[in-house]
Design a protein around this motif. Sequence first.
Motif, PDB file in Angstrom:
ATOM      1  N   PRO A  62       8.220   3.789   0.577  1.00 50.38           N
ATOM      2  CA  PRO A  62       8.406   2.621   0.030  1.00 50.38           C
ATOM      3  C   PRO A  62       9.725   2.777  -1.206  1.00 50.38           C
ATOM      4  CG  PRO A  62       6.411   3.232  -1.140  1.00 50.38           C
ATOM      5  CD  PRO A  62       6.781   4.329   0.027  1.00 50.38           C
ATOM      6  N   GLU A 191      -4.827  -6.687  -2.160  1.00 52.21           N
ATOM      7  CA  GLU A 191      -5.303  -6.409  -0.998  1.00 52.21           C
ATOM      8  C   GLU A 191      -5.961  -7.846  -0.183  1.00 52.21           C
ATOM      9  OE1 GLU A 191      -7.993  -3.137  -1.700  1.00 52.21           O
ATOM     10  OE2 GLU A 191      -6.300  -1.664  -2.018  1.00 52.21           O
ATOM     11  N   GLU A 194      -2.446  -8.854   3.354  1.00 51.59           N
ATOM     12  CA  GLU A 194      -1.701  -7.487   3.982  1.00 51.59           C
ATOM     13  C   GLU A 194      -0.090  -7.752   3.492  1.00 51.59           C
ATOM     14  OE1 GLU A 194      -0.939  -3.971   5.434  1.00 51.59           O
ATOM     15  OE2 GLU A 194      -2.902  -5.030   5.024  1.00 51.59           O
ATOM     16  N   PRO A 195       0.411  -8.929   3.904  1.00 52.34           N
ATOM     17  CA  PRO A 195       1.833  -8.814   3.461  1.00 52.34           C
ATOM     18  C   PRO A 195       2.094  -8.622   1.803  1.00 52.34           C
ATOM     19  CG  PRO A 195       1.389 -10.888   4.770  1.00 52.34           C
ATOM     20  CD  PRO A 195       0.166 -10.216   4.537  1.00 52.34           C
ATOM     21  N   ARG A 197      -0.009  -6.914   0.010  1.00 52.43           N
ATOM     22  CA  ARG A 197      -0.193  -5.312  -0.195  1.00 52.43           C
ATOM     23  C   ARG A 197       1.040  -4.617   0.173  1.00 52.43           C
ATOM     24  NH1 ARG A 197      -1.778  -1.028   2.002  1.00 52.43           N
ATOM     25  NH2 ARG A 197      -1.688  -1.722   3.947  1.00 52.43           N
ATOM     26  N   GLN A 198       1.606  -4.811   1.461  1.00 50.52           N
ATOM     27  CA  GLN A 198       2.563  -4.031   1.758  1.00 50.52           C
ATOM     28  C   GLN A 198       3.772  -4.288   0.901  1.00 50.52           C
ATOM     29  OE1 GLN A 198       3.047  -1.907   4.397  1.00 50.52           O
ATOM     30  NE2 GLN A 198       1.024  -2.277   5.065  1.00 50.52           N
ATOM     31  N   ASN A 199       4.080  -5.300   0.238  1.00 52.16           N
ATOM     32  CA  ASN A 199       5.359  -5.499  -0.521  1.00 52.16           C
ATOM     33  C   ASN A 199       5.222  -4.810  -1.892  1.00 52.16           C
ATOM     34  OD1 ASN A 199       7.841  -6.677  -1.018  1.00 52.16           O
ATOM     35  ND2 ASN A 199       6.912  -8.133  -2.453  1.00 52.16           N
ATOM     36  N   LEU A 201       3.747  -1.610  -2.142  1.00 55.90           N
ATOM     37  CA  LEU A 201       3.904  -0.248  -1.952  1.00 55.90           C
ATOM     38  C   LEU A 201       4.970   0.377  -2.773  1.00 55.90           C
ATOM     39  CD1 LEU A 201       2.871  -0.010   1.956  1.00 55.90           C
ATOM     40  CD2 LEU A 201       1.342   0.444  -0.035  1.00 55.90           C
ATOM     41  N   THR A 222      11.622  -7.848  -2.856  1.00 58.70           N
ATOM     42  CA  THR A 222      11.038  -7.569  -1.643  1.00 58.70           C
ATOM     43  C   THR A 222      11.134  -5.904  -1.484  1.00 58.70           C
ATOM     44  OG1 THR A 222      11.674  -9.542  -0.496  1.00 58.70           O
ATOM     45  CG2 THR A 222      11.001  -7.620   0.992  1.00 58.70           C
ATOM     46  N   THR A 223      10.111  -5.130  -1.319  1.00 62.94           N
ATOM     47  CA  THR A 223      10.029  -3.878  -1.241  1.00 62.94           C
ATOM     48  C   THR A 223      10.930  -3.246   0.174  1.00 62.94           C
ATOM     49  OG1 THR A 223       8.046  -3.485  -2.458  1.00 62.94           O
ATOM     50  CG2 THR A 223       8.498  -1.668  -1.176  1.00 62.94           C
ATOM     51  N   PHE A 225      11.931   0.209   2.660  1.00 65.30           N
ATOM     52  CA  PHE A 225      11.335   1.526   3.083  1.00 65.30           C
ATOM     53  C   PHE A 225      12.139   2.525   3.520  1.00 65.30           C
ATOM     54  CE2 PHE A 225       8.208  -1.989   3.370  1.00 65.30           C
ATOM     55  CZ  PHE A 225       7.206  -1.413   2.795  1.00 65.30           C
TER      56      PHE A 225
END
Length: 669
Positions: A62, A191, A194-195, A197-199, A201, A222-223, A225
């Motif tokens: 990330p 958690e 999910e979106p 949580r992903q953002n 990371l 916005t993270t 990758f």
Amino acid sequence: MSMHSFSHPGAESARFRRRIAVARAVTLICFGLIIARLFYLQIQEHASLSAKAERNSTAIVPIPPERGLIFDRQGVVLAANKPVFSLEITPAKTQGDLDALLSDLARVVRIEARDISRFRTLLAESKGLSPIPLRTMLSGEEIAIVSAQRFRFPGVEINARSLRTYPFGQLASHALGYIGRINDADRRALEDSEPTRQNYLGSDHIGKLGIEQRYETQLHGTTGFERMETAASGQAMRSLSVQAARAGQGVQLALDLQLQRLIELLLGNRRGAAVVLDPRNGDVLSFVSTPTFDPNIFVTGVDRDTWKTLNESTDRPLLNRAFRGTYPPGSTYKPFMAMASLELGKRAPGVLINDPGYWDFGNHRFRSHEGGLGPMNLFTSLVYSSNVYYYTLANEMGVETIHDFMSPFGFGQLTGIDLDGEVRGVLPNQAWKRKAYRTAAQQKWQAGETISLGIGQGYNNFTILQLATATAALANNGLLHPPRMATGLEDPDTHAIHPIAPPAPRDLKLRPENLALVRDALIGVTVQGTARKAFLGAKYVSAGKTGTAQAVTIKQGHRYNAAKMQEQERDHGLYMGFAPAGAPRVAVAVIVENAGGGGQVSAPIARRIFDYLLEGEYPSEEDIEAVQQGIGTTPRGKPVRLEDVRWPEGMALDPDDAPASEPVSARGH
């Protein structure tokens, strides 16, 4: 020689042939097993194994985004991102014992126990491919030392990072809040989606209070990758693809930082709060709670001793007194009681009520001014703050009528401000008391309990934000705008400001003629009443009401004597008001805890706020010092024009790039 000592040639040949046949069979069986295994791996399990191989050879790393800025209405940056050098370790690139590596590093550069503790926490959550910070804000000397010996430390890097910083330190800290490291509670909340949580990371900080918390989604960004090729050992080999991170949006506040600084100066070392609103739209021009704290200490992690000091201090610097502290409003409640009497037809404005200095109800004597004020009508009851007038009015109205009239003004309600953590306070009625107390005797509403409500005492307990919002509604002819901190969001790419639509106003439907009567009386307070000294010589006409609220109950038959009481038992001083009286552009509510009468300690602060906003004047140093000491009613010395006000040393965003005496603006709007 005997012929029996030799084997028959035919038998030997048969045994040899049998052995060859067995060897061939075993060989064929082995090859068959190998072929079967190859068929299973290459044909039947091809898809599954191919995916596993791909996962083993690539990793997704990330890329955390740059956090959005926070700035005031003039574009002065209040929360920025400071480039720093960070000592980081990528576990996948290290060789040997990680504990030994940390010990070796500690001999070269200062590493504290909390640095290692934080590192291990992050390591447990990492796959080992991302750099994990061990120390932030390395000095130039430390950078040189580590760089010179870097060959000794595989996997150790010095990286340029972005660190959240609050350039003005304690100024406006309760409004801004702060960011802190993501803890278990934060992680559980992330958690849930999910979106989300992903953002997060790769991110290890999140907004904890104030604007940083409320606008976390917009500020975070916005993270991105990066897809990395890795060796069998897990070491990163090369970058395969990159999805860039997108910086967070900036948040523009209605806050005027120079005004915020002035009010914090005027309150000085005292405990208190002030909220300044534009009654025409609900913009929060200032949101003050003192004492304050420095949000910078939370960014890299506050040490245990500092945290203990902040939490155990009797001054409670972490308490946002503006909308989490609750207080009896005292006599600042009387204008709203006067509106209720007019709107509900309970008492005509010309009706006279005699104030002898007390009012007896049952076996209790309710006190007013010593010696009494004589006959009082609505106008004089506000100008001279008669208690008896409002004791009797409350008795005539009853608790339920008072509750139902005051609730739409926002007393005892959430104002809807765009900050998390607001409290309701208490607007009492019989239903509230039944919920608040356990026994039947305690739950029963007593007639005498209604009397104190009329002068803003008793069970009344409101926030300064609620008082300011209600005052703004009076100023704005009964049209109540919910208060708001943020007015716009800045696009991280174009830097264009996109306005945030304000909440819809609520019309309280107050009669203009009744509003005019109350407004005239509040003007009288500043011209000839309890706030006269504070507004002497003002170039504009303002309206307002002083208030003195008991912090503790005084026993029947006893008189209040501040000299004989502990500081935190003394009365609070309050003021509510607006200006210019004819076409208000500013509404304010102020409290100074345990400091005495509102006319002496809080009305002078409101006067300087109005001078600042309406006349562009900043008080002299002599005047500021007098107000801090509670002896500055009428302004002293010569005021300074706002354009000539210099910021104190140390309040610039970057002392190396900007003059320390001037505020920093990085927006250019």
